[in-house]
Scaffold this motif. Structure first.
Motif, PDB file in Angstrom:
ATOM      1  N   ALA A 106     -13.197 -22.963 -45.772  1.00  0.00           N
ATOM      2  CA  ALA A 106     -11.803 -22.819 -46.209  1.00  0.00           C
ATOM      3  C   ALA A 106     -11.632 -21.558 -47.042  1.00  0.00           C
ATOM      4  O   ALA A 106     -10.662 -20.800 -46.867  1.00  0.00           O
ATOM      5  CB  ALA A 106     -11.380 -24.053 -47.013  1.00  0.00           C
ATOM      6  N   VAL A 107     -12.599 -21.285 -47.924  1.00  0.00           N
ATOM      7  CA  VAL A 107     -12.529 -20.062 -48.730  1.00  0.00           C
ATOM      8  C   VAL A 107     -12.559 -18.843 -47.810  1.00  0.00           C
ATOM      9  O   VAL A 107     -11.762 -17.908 -47.930  1.00  0.00           O
ATOM     10  CB  VAL A 107     -13.704 -20.019 -49.732  1.00  0.00           C
ATOM     11  CG1 VAL A 107     -13.733 -18.670 -50.446  1.00  0.00           C
ATOM     12  CG2 VAL A 107     -13.580 -21.152 -50.733  1.00  0.00           C
ATOM     13  N   GLY A 108     -13.483 -18.877 -46.838  1.00  0.00           N
ATOM     14  CA  GLY A 108     -13.589 -17.762 -45.884  1.00  0.00           C
ATOM     15  C   GLY A 108     -12.302 -17.576 -45.105  1.00  0.00           C
ATOM     16  O   GLY A 108     -11.870 -16.446 -44.866  1.00  0.00           O
ATOM     17  N   SER A 109     -11.672 -18.694 -44.736  1.00  0.00           N
ATOM     18  CA  SER A 109     -10.431 -18.602 -43.960  1.00  0.00           C
ATOM     19  C   SER A 109      -9.357 -17.873 -44.743  1.00  0.00           C
ATOM     20  O   SER A 109      -8.573 -17.098 -44.176  1.00  0.00           O
ATOM     21  CB  SER A 109      -9.918 -19.998 -43.612  1.00  0.00           C
ATOM     22  OG  SER A 109     -10.978 -20.777 -43.133  1.00  0.00           O
ATOM     23  N   LEU A 110      -9.350 -18.121 -46.055  1.00  0.00           N
ATOM     24  CA  LEU A 110      -8.361 -17.437 -46.887  1.00  0.00           C
ATOM     25  C   LEU A 110      -8.661 -15.946 -46.932  1.00  0.00           C
ATOM     26  O   LEU A 110      -7.757 -15.107 -46.915  1.00  0.00           O
ATOM     27  CB  LEU A 110      -8.352 -18.032 -48.291  1.00  0.00           C
ATOM     28  CG  LEU A 110      -7.875 -19.493 -48.344  1.00  0.00           C
ATOM     29  CD1 LEU A 110      -7.948 -20.024 -49.768  1.00  0.00           C
ATOM     30  CD2 LEU A 110      -6.442 -19.615 -47.815  1.00  0.00           C
ATOM     31  N   LEU A 111      -9.966 -15.599 -46.967  1.00  0.00           N
ATOM     32  CA  LEU A 111     -10.339 -14.179 -46.945  1.00  0.00           C
ATOM     33  C   LEU A 111      -9.900 -13.531 -45.631  1.00  0.00           C
ATOM     34  O   LEU A 111      -9.463 -12.388 -45.597  1.00  0.00           O
ATOM     35  CB  LEU A 111     -11.857 -14.026 -47.118  1.00  0.00           C
ATOM     36  CG  LEU A 111     -12.424 -14.401 -48.491  1.00  0.00           C
ATOM     37  CD1 LEU A 111     -13.953 -14.319 -48.480  1.00  0.00           C
ATOM     38  CD2 LEU A 111     -11.871 -13.485 -49.572  1.00  0.00           C
ATOM     39  N   VAL A 112     -10.026 -14.303 -44.523  1.00  0.00           N
ATOM     40  CA  VAL A 112      -9.581 -13.793 -43.219  1.00  0.00           C
ATOM     41  C   VAL A 112      -8.071 -13.560 -43.267  1.00  0.00           C
ATOM     42  O   VAL A 112      -7.566 -12.517 -42.835  1.00  0.00           O
ATOM     43  CB  VAL A 112      -9.932 -14.791 -42.088  1.00  0.00           C
ATOM     44  CG1 VAL A 112      -9.316 -14.352 -40.768  1.00  0.00           C
ATOM     45  CG2 VAL A 112     -11.441 -14.914 -41.952  1.00  0.00           C
ATOM     46  N   GLY A 113      -7.373 -14.536 -43.819  1.00  0.00           N
ATOM     47  CA  GLY A 113      -5.919 -14.427 -43.892  1.00  0.00           C
ATOM     48  C   GLY A 113      -5.465 -13.260 -44.740  1.00  0.00           C
ATOM     49  O   GLY A 113      -4.479 -12.590 -44.417  1.00  0.00           O
ATOM     50  N   ALA A 114      -6.231 -12.989 -45.819  1.00  0.00           N
ATOM     51  CA  ALA A 114      -5.812 -11.931 -46.743  1.00  0.00           C
ATOM     52  C   ALA A 114      -5.845 -10.565 -46.074  1.00  0.00           C
ATOM     53  O   ALA A 114      -5.189  -9.627 -46.530  1.00  0.00           O
ATOM     54  CB  ALA A 114      -6.724 -11.935 -47.972  1.00  0.00           C
ATOM     55  N   ARG A 115      -6.649 -10.425 -44.984  1.00  0.00           N
ATOM     56  CA  ARG A 115      -6.669  -9.134 -44.286  1.00  0.00           C
ATOM     57  C   ARG A 115      -5.413  -8.957 -43.434  1.00  0.00           C
ATOM     58  O   ARG A 115      -5.097  -7.861 -43.004  1.00  0.00           O
ATOM     59  CB  ARG A 115      -7.887  -9.049 -43.351  1.00  0.00           C
ATOM     60  CG  ARG A 115      -9.183  -8.856 -44.057  1.00  0.00           C
ATOM     61  CD  ARG A 115     -10.158  -8.113 -43.178  1.00  0.00           C
ATOM     62  NE  ARG A 115     -10.335  -8.697 -41.853  1.00  0.00           N
ATOM     63  CZ  ARG A 115     -11.049  -8.107 -40.885  1.00  0.00           C
ATOM     64  NH1 ARG A 115     -11.596  -6.936 -41.103  1.00  0.00           N
ATOM     65  NH2 ARG A 115     -11.191  -8.695 -39.718  1.00  0.00           N
ATOM     66  N   ARG A 116      -4.741 -10.062 -43.136  1.00  0.00           N
ATOM     67  CA  ARG A 116      -3.643  -9.995 -42.167  1.00  0.00           C
ATOM     68  C   ARG A 116      -2.281 -10.325 -42.774  1.00  0.00           C
ATOM     69  O   ARG A 116      -1.254 -10.006 -42.171  1.00  0.00           O
ATOM     70  CB  ARG A 116      -3.914 -10.971 -41.019  1.00  0.00           C
ATOM     71  CG  ARG A 116      -5.199 -10.636 -40.314  1.00  0.00           C
ATOM     72  CD  ARG A 116      -5.445 -11.466 -39.090  1.00  0.00           C
ATOM     73  NE  ARG A 116      -6.584 -10.926 -38.371  1.00  0.00           N
ATOM     74  CZ  ARG A 116      -6.498  -9.971 -37.461  1.00  0.00           C
ATOM     75  NH1 ARG A 116      -5.326  -9.495 -37.125  1.00  0.00           N
ATOM     76  NH2 ARG A 116      -7.577  -9.504 -36.879  1.00  0.00           N
ATOM     77  N   TYR A 117      -2.282 -10.998 -43.940  1.00  0.00           N
ATOM     78  CA  TYR A 117      -1.000 -11.360 -44.557  1.00  0.00           C
ATOM     79  C   TYR A 117      -1.024 -10.940 -46.008  1.00  0.00           C
ATOM     80  O   TYR A 117      -2.084 -11.022 -46.638  1.00  0.00           O
ATOM     81  CB  TYR A 117      -0.752 -12.866 -44.427  1.00  0.00           C
ATOM     82  CG  TYR A 117      -0.573 -13.297 -43.001  1.00  0.00           C
ATOM     83  CD1 TYR A 117       0.644 -13.121 -42.349  1.00  0.00           C
ATOM     84  CD2 TYR A 117      -1.630 -13.856 -42.299  1.00  0.00           C
ATOM     85  CE1 TYR A 117       0.790 -13.492 -41.026  1.00  0.00           C
ATOM     86  CE2 TYR A 117      -1.479 -14.227 -40.977  1.00  0.00           C
ATOM     87  CZ  TYR A 117      -0.266 -14.048 -40.342  1.00  0.00           C
ATOM     88  OH  TYR A 117      -0.113 -14.402 -39.019  1.00  0.00           O
ATOM     89  N   PRO A 118       0.023 -10.481 -46.629  1.00  0.00           N
ATOM     90  CA  PRO A 118       1.345 -10.309 -46.010  1.00  0.00           C
ATOM     91  C   PRO A 118       1.380  -9.170 -45.004  1.00  0.00           C
ATOM     92  O   PRO A 118       2.233  -9.156 -44.131  1.00  0.00           O
ATOM     93  CB  PRO A 118       2.249  -9.997 -47.202  1.00  0.00           C
ATOM     94  CG  PRO A 118       1.340  -9.406 -48.221  1.00  0.00           C
ATOM     95  CD  PRO A 118       0.015 -10.079 -48.054  1.00  0.00           C
ATOM     96  N   GLU A 119       0.440  -8.205 -45.118  1.00  0.00           N
ATOM     97  CA  GLU A 119       0.495  -7.108 -44.149  1.00  0.00           C
ATOM     98  C   GLU A 119      -0.866  -6.905 -43.525  1.00  0.00           C
ATOM     99  O   GLU A 119      -1.876  -6.885 -44.228  1.00  0.00           O
ATOM    100  CB  GLU A 119       0.951  -5.820 -44.845  1.00  0.00           C
ATOM    101  CG  GLU A 119       1.566  -4.854 -43.877  1.00  0.00           C
ATOM    102  CD  GLU A 119       2.162  -3.638 -44.578  1.00  0.00           C
ATOM    103  OE1 GLU A 119       2.282  -2.618 -43.910  1.00  0.00           O
ATOM    104  OE2 GLU A 119       2.485  -3.733 -45.781  1.00  0.00           O
TER     105      GLU A 119
END
Lengths: 627, 270
Positions: A106-119
């Motif tokens: 779950a922590v890793g998923s957030l790191l993945v998301g941070a590369r793509r959102y908000p931009e």
């Protein structure tokens, strides 16, 4: 409850397997290739953990992100799958461990998301990759909750079905994405590491020689996806669209219509008409993809998936290959496609026809007399092999000898060899071009003819080593001639000069007043892994040496390789201008070079503030200063 | 339309390697797209022209002619039999066994018109051929020719196609029987081969002084006699004739008035 959860993971595995099989049916369209399966499987962990990690770790954030998310995902899924064993399923502390693994994911998923959102980071592709963080978060959070409920014995609570449903939505989504989406890179990437077309590159030596083409084969080169070997098709599927190649590509930076990521994605999309639309940076110049798709569809053409200009923009500098975390061989794909264009269709770029024809007919891309190759050394009295029969060192002059500017560098080298009393000889009029230009432009027939003639010439003489100042000639002689029976010890002049300095045969003075930045030639650094000798020579003469932002094996190309100067595909900027701007950032007054192509390309930059000097020229200056 | 391209066993001007002469490669490109093209070579060995298969030809006919024999009768007999609509050749030899005279000898043997220095050829709707002929220095003349014709290719024609190894592999060379006519040895030509020497280009009558622009004008023919002409619009025939005569006298074609050309002198006038 626990069995439903375990069942979900097994279902995910089954779905992923189905999706991989559907891809595998596509790879079967490719040509056969010998693959050492057992050897590859045994070496998979090492290839992944050492070679892949070495590339991934250049971007620290991505490296940590991937370790956490991929490690967590694998661990959590494996642990859950193992709970099919009854003792584990009923052992509550085990589910704490599972919950921990899901928590890490779950922590890793957030790191993945941070590369793509908000931009989204610029080099990444959008499209299905934008959904990836949501699928990961759903699976990881759902998994964590389910495992915690099982650990606390709350399997019967009302929350359990909701948590499981969340995990199922994410997990099955991820497994489904193995066919077209982001998760394909994991399955295809692992298989690619096992069945890699160049296993030698994992053995710690550069495996960069182009593979010889059988000129008696019924079809020459690649016209359509089915002409590639199956493991190459598999390798293109491994592309994770990270865009590292795109940021490294000199042609892309110059606004020429090439983007290595899009090229690989076009090869993927060309194979399968069902492939979703590409959502990354386009080829500069913005040409929309068009033409038929499928294993038997033509790939190259003004009306096909890939425009010929894209193909001929490549300088074969291998920067994309060097940066690719999935170990894809872009340059091999480009050359294979070029081979078909050149050998079967004669569709060379118009401006390249002349040089290649002259290479074929006269043994020199300029159509110049081979006897004129030694004209640069007027007054230096070069000893000829034909007259001597043997010499410890054979000096290979290369095409640069015809160039007035580069003749100065070669004169400096010859004078240094004289100074160090090196016993050497040249082939003179017997030296033909190595055929490098023809080979990179896909004209394998001309390359092989030249290689055979040169090997026959070299076989007449006895010498211990070949020294050359041309990294392109060095690469051909050292790495590509062995396939045709020519095995030589080839040394680049910078390495040879360093040897002479270390042996005390050259005693350079110090040029402390000069500030120098060294530009690595692609064919020396990336193709042959030699980055230290030229720097050591510069350090030996005491110049103030500064490094450019991109140096060593990650240096940027001068634009002079792969026949790009003769193809001359228009772009928005020129590659050598970009490189000289990078050199100017260092503030160095001199750009040291070690390749005739780099000399010509960088010296041709208008308004440059720095001088272009070959390492040999600087060393000669130091030797003369030290007298 | 059927086209025959004459191929010779040429030599590379620098390396001396046996190659397809550039002009003939350009002729092949010119012919491609006009119709059915076949290469024609008369000589001892067909290996000399295999390169042409990679540069745009798919079929070559080879007539075996012993070394040293004149290829013209054999070529003429073959072409008289196949009657192509257009015969293309290079405009001059570039070493080896090429003399550069074969197109002229063939045109005479076949009684065909010869259009030299063509840079482009196209077929009109009614079957006539439209040629763009180079007059040098970029000047072109367009010609419309009907019926079979022989044309030679000028270096200003589009550059040759790239050599494609795969195409060369697929192309075919057919050996056709040499016609049973007595092909004698090559007519003796008194030629001498000398290494090329670059000579300075002299521009006749160019002023040595003056500004660069004046010298350029003189060199490009926009000054001197040509530019000094008078333009007469709708002149009286008498006046026009006088002007022409005056011009011809000025440039030395006709003797000045009153100074008749000397009559053939009689041996004993005195």
């Amino acid at each position: 409850m626990s069995y439903a959860f375990t069942g979900l993971v097994w279902l995910m595995a089954a779905l992923a397997l189905v999706q991989v099989s559907r891809r595998a049916l596509l790879w079967r369209a490719g040509a056969g290739a010998p693959v050492a399966w057992l050897d590859g499987l045994a070496k998979l962990p090492r290839r992944y953990l050492v070679d892949v990690h070495h590339v991934v770790a250049r971007d620290a954030y991505t490296s940590r992100m991937h370790a956490v998310v991929a490690g967590g995902l694998l661990a959590a899924s494996l642990l859950t799958a193992l709970a099919i064993l009854p003792p584990l399923a009923d052992f509550r502390p085990y589910w704490f461990l599972v919950a921990l693994a899901f928590g890490v994911t779950a922590v890793g998923s957030l790191l993945v998301g941070a590369r793509r959102y908000p931009e989204k980071q610029k080099r990444l592709s959008a499209g299905r990759f934008q959904i990836l963080p949501f699928l990961l978060v759903a699976y990881a959070v759902g998994g964590t909750l389910t495992a915690l409920l099982l650990a606390f014995g709350g399997g019967g609570s009302l929350l359990a079905p909701a948590a499981l449903a969340l995990a199922a939505a994410g997990g099955l989504g991820l497994a489904f994405e193995v066919r077209h989406g982001p998760m394909r890179h994991a399955a295809a990437g692992a298989l690619h590491l096992v069945a890699h077309p160049r296993p030698g590159r994992f053995e710690g030596r550069p495996d960069t020689a182009l593979q010889p083409l059988d000129l008696d084969a019924p079809r020459l080169g690649s016209e359509m996806p089915a002409d590639f070997t199956w493991n190459r098709l598999l390798s293109y599927d491994a592309c994770v669209s990270c865009g590292r190649c795109e940021t490294a590509c000199p042609a892309f930076a110059a606004g020429q219509p090439l983007n290595p990521k899009k090229l690989i994605q076009d090869l993927v999309a060309g194979l399968s008409p069902a492939e979703p639309a590409y959502a990354g940076a386009p080829y500069p110049g913005g040409r929309a993809a068009q033409g038929e798709r499928g294993a038997l569809a033509r790939l190259i053409g003004p009306d096909a998936r890939i425009h010929p200009d894209t193909l001929w923009s490549c300088t074969t500098c291998r920067a994309c290959v060097e940066e690719c975390p999935m170990m894809i061989e872009h340059v091999d794909a480009v050359v294979s496609l070029r081979r078909h264009q050149t050998l079967e269709l004669g569709a060379l770029p118009a401006k390249a026809v002349g040089p290649v024809t002259d290479l074929r007919q006269a043994g020199d891309p300029g159509g110049r007399s081979l006897g004129a190759r030694t004209d640069f050394a007027a007054g230096l009295d070069l000893p000829l092999m034909a007259a001597r029969g043997e010499a410890p060192v054979l000096l290979w002059l290369g095409e640069g000898a015809y160039d007035l500017r580069y003749g100065r560098s070669l004169r400096a080298l010859v004078r240094l060899l004289r100074e160090a009393q090196v016993d050497f000889a040249v082939l003179g009029a017997e030296e033909r071009d190595t055929g490098d230009l023809a080979r990179r432009l896909g004209d394998e027939a001309t390359f092989q003819a030249l290689a055979r003639e040169n090997i026959a010439t070299l076989a007449q003489y006895r010498f211990a080593r070949i020294v050359t100042a041309d990294p392109h000639a060095l690469h051909a002689l050292r790495n590509e001639y062995p396939a045709f029976g020519g095995h030589y010890t080839v040394v680049h002049h910078t390495a040879f000069l360093l040897e002479l300095i270390r042996d005390g045969r050259l005693k350079p003075g110090r040029l402390a007043a000069l500030s120098v930045t060294y530009h690595d030639p692609c064919y020396l650094a990336r193709y042959n892994g030699e980055t230290e000798a030229p720097r050591a020579v510069l350090d030996a003469i005491g110049v103030a040496r500064v490094e450019m932002g991109r140096s060593g094996k990650r240096a940027m190309c001068c634009g002079g390789g792969g026949g790009a100067p003769v193809s001359d595909v228009p772009g928005e900027r020129r590659i050598p201008d970009l490189r000289m701007a990078q050199a100017a950032e260092t503030g160095a007054g001199i750009v040291a070079v070690a390749c005739p192509s780099c000399t010509a390309m960088l010296e041709g930059v208008t308004d440059r503030k720095a001088e272009i000097r070959d390492v040999a020229e600087l060393l000669l200056q130091a030797v003369e200063a030290g007298r | 339309m059927r086209i025959a391209v004459l191929l010779s066993a040429g030599r590379h001007p620098v390396s001396g390697a046996a190659v397809l002469p550039r002009l003939e490669a350009q002729a092949i490109r010119m012919a491609a797209g006009l119709g059915e093209v076949v290469g024609l070579h008369a000589g001892p060995d067909s290996a000399a022209v295999t390169d042409a298969l990679g540069q745009g030809l798919s079929r070559i006919e080879h007539i075996t002619v012993p070394t040293g024999d004149d290829p013209v009768p054999a070529l003429a007999a073959r072409l008289a039999g196949t009657t192509p609509d257009l015969i293309l050749a290079g405009r001059r030899g570039q070493g080896g066994d090429e003399s550069g005279l074969v197109p002229y000898a063939l045109a005479r043997a076949l009684s065909l018109p010869l259009i030299p220095d063509v840079i482009a050829a196209d077929a009109e709707a009614d079957g006539a051929l439209r040629f763009d002929q180079s007059l040098g220095r970029g000047a072109l003349r367009r010609l419309l020719v009907r019926g079979p014709v022989l044309a030679t290719c000028h270096p200003d024609a589009p550059p040759p196609l790239a050599y494609a190894y795969g195409r060369a592999r697929r192309g075919s060379i057919e050996t056709v029987a040499a016609p049973a006519i007595g092909a004698g040895p090559i007519p003796a030509l008194t030629v001498e081969e000398r290494p090329y020497r670059r000579r300075p280009k002299l521009v006749k009558g160019a002023p040595t002084g003056g500004s660069a622009a004046e010298r350029l004008k003189a060199a490009t023919g926009e000054a001197g006699a040509a530019s000094a002409g008078r333009l007469l619009i709708d002149p009286d025939p008498e006046e026009a004739a006088r002007e022409i005569l005056a011009h011809l006298r000025q440039i030395g074609v006709l003797a000045p008035p009153g100074q008749r050309a000397p009559a053939p002198s009689l041996p004993s006038q005195m």
